[in-house]
Enzyme design. Structure first.
Site, PDB file in Angstrom:
ATOM      1  N   HIS A  18       0.842  -1.208   0.000  1.00  8.43           N
ATOM      2  CA  HIS A  18       0.000   0.000   0.000  1.00  8.43           C
ATOM      3  C   HIS A  18       0.878   1.259   0.000  1.00  8.43           C
ATOM      4  O   HIS A  18       0.621   2.206  -0.735  1.00  8.43           O
ATOM      5  CB  HIS A  18      -0.895   0.056   1.253  1.00  8.43           C
ATOM      6  CG  HIS A  18      -1.889  -1.058   1.376  1.00  8.43           C
ATOM      7  ND1 HIS A  18      -2.056  -1.786   2.541  1.00  8.43           N
ATOM      8  CD2 HIS A  18      -2.797  -1.548   0.504  1.00  8.43           C
ATOM      9  CE1 HIS A  18      -3.016  -2.676   2.366  1.00  8.43           C
ATOM     10  NE2 HIS A  18      -3.484  -2.561   1.132  1.00  8.43           N
ATOM     11  N   LYS A  42     -16.007  -7.307   8.153  1.00  9.32           N
ATOM     12  CA  LYS A  42     -16.942  -7.490   9.271  1.00  9.32           C
ATOM     13  C   LYS A  42     -16.267  -7.338  10.620  1.00  9.32           C
ATOM     14  O   LYS A  42     -16.764  -6.650  11.495  1.00  9.32           O
ATOM     15  CB  LYS A  42     -17.622  -8.866   9.159  1.00  9.32           C
ATOM     16  CG  LYS A  42     -18.691  -8.859   8.093  1.00  9.32           C
ATOM     17  CD  LYS A  42     -19.728  -9.960   8.303  1.00  9.32           C
ATOM     18  CE  LYS A  42     -20.718  -9.975   7.166  1.00  9.32           C
ATOM     19  NZ  LYS A  42     -20.165 -10.598   5.941  1.00  9.32           N
ATOM     20  N   ARG A  91      -1.766  -6.486  -8.109  1.00  6.69           N
ATOM     21  CA  ARG A  91      -0.562  -7.247  -7.820  1.00  6.69           C
ATOM     22  C   ARG A  91      -0.350  -8.365  -8.826  1.00  6.69           C
ATOM     23  O   ARG A  91       0.727  -8.571  -9.332  1.00  6.69           O
ATOM     24  CB  ARG A  91      -0.635  -7.851  -6.408  1.00  6.69           C
ATOM     25  CG  ARG A  91      -0.537  -6.829  -5.318  1.00  6.69           C
ATOM     26  CD  ARG A  91      -1.021  -7.384  -4.017  1.00  6.69           C
ATOM     27  NE  ARG A  91      -2.401  -7.820  -4.150  1.00  6.69           N
ATOM     28  CZ  ARG A  91      -3.162  -8.219  -3.140  1.00  6.69           C
ATOM     29  NH1 ARG A  91      -2.661  -8.291  -1.930  1.00  6.69           N
ATOM     30  NH2 ARG A  91      -4.411  -8.565  -3.343  1.00  6.69           N
ATOM     31  N   SER A 129      -2.881  -7.826   3.163  1.00  3.23           N
ATOM     32  CA  SER A 129      -3.156  -7.611   4.593  1.00  3.23           C
ATOM     33  C   SER A 129      -3.566  -8.930   5.250  1.00  3.23           C
ATOM     34  O   SER A 129      -3.183  -9.222   6.381  1.00  3.23           O
ATOM     35  CB  SER A 129      -4.284  -6.592   4.761  1.00  3.23           C
ATOM     36  OG  SER A 129      -3.898  -5.350   4.235  1.00  3.23           O
TER      37      SER A 129
END
Ligand code: PNS
Length: 161
Positions: A18, A42, A91, A129
Site C-alpha cells: 500500500h 466485518k 498485484r 493484509s
C-alpha cells in the site's frame, strides 16, 4: 485544474505494498486521499480510527497525502471530495477479476470517475493484509513487509489478546 485521486481500501493493516502505491500516486497526482473503508470488513483487527491514525503517522511528512475514513458507496465519497480518479493496486492476475468488476460497477454508478490501476514494486507483489495477519498471528516474521509502526501495533494487538 489539479487532480485529486482517492485510494480506497480496508488497510487492515497498511502494508508496504500500500505504501508503495500511495508514494507512486503522490508523484502522479497533485493530491491523493487514502480513504479507509469503515465497514469493508466485518471484524477488522484494527478499528477504523487506528487504521487512519497509523496511515496518517506513516505519511506525516508527505504533504500531498491525506488520510480519511469513509463509509457508504465509494463513488459517493469520491463525488463528495470532487476527486476525478480512483487508484487501485494490481498485484497479480488473480486480482484482476475482482478489480475489473469493481471498476466497471463504479463506472456504472458514476460515469465521470476513472479507475486507474498501479502496480506495486515487485518485491511487494505477493503481500496482502490478510496474509500479514495470518503469518504474524502464527509467529511468522513480517519485518520489511509492513511499516515498522504497523509491526509494533500488530505486536501490541496480539500480546493483548
Ligand atoms: O482493500 P480492499 O478490502 O480490497 O478494498 C475494498 C474497497 C473498500 C475499495 C471496496 O470494498 C469498496 O469500495 N467499499 C465501499 C462500498 C462500495 O462502494 N461498494 C461497491 C464497490 S463496486
Amino acid at each position: 485544474m489539479s487532480t485529486l485521486a482517492v485510494y480506497p481500501g480496508s488497510f487492515d493493516p497498511l502494508t508496504n505494498g500500500h505504501v508503495d502505491i500511495i508514494a507512486r500516486g503522490a508523484r502522479l497526482f497533485d493530491r491523493i486521499v487514502v480513504a479507509v473503508a469503515a465497514n469493508a470488513e466485518k471484524s477488522p483487527l484494527f478499528t477504523t480510527t487506528e487504521r487512519v491514525e497509523i496511515t496518517r503517522a506513516v505519511f506525516a511528512e508527505m504533504k500531498n497525502v491525506e488520510v480519511d475514513a469513509f463509509d457508504g458507496l465509494l463513488v459517493d465519497y469520491v463525488q463528495r471530495r470532487q476527486a476525478q480518479v480512483i487508484v487501485r493496486g494490481l498485484r497479480a492476475i488473480s486480482d484482476f477479476e475482482y478489480e475489473f468488476q469493481m471498476a466497471l460497477m463504479n463506472r456504472r454508478l458514476k460515469d465521470t470517475v476513472e479507475t486507474i490501476f498501479m502496480m506495486p514494486a515487485e518485491q511487494y507483489s505477493y503481500i496482502s493484509s490478510r496474509l500479514i495477519k495470518e503469518v504474524f498471528s502464527l509467529g511468522g516474521r513480517v519485518h520489511g513487509l509492513v511499516p515498522d509502526m504497523v509491526e509494533e501495533r500488530l505486536r501490541q494487538k496480539v500480546t493483548r489478546r
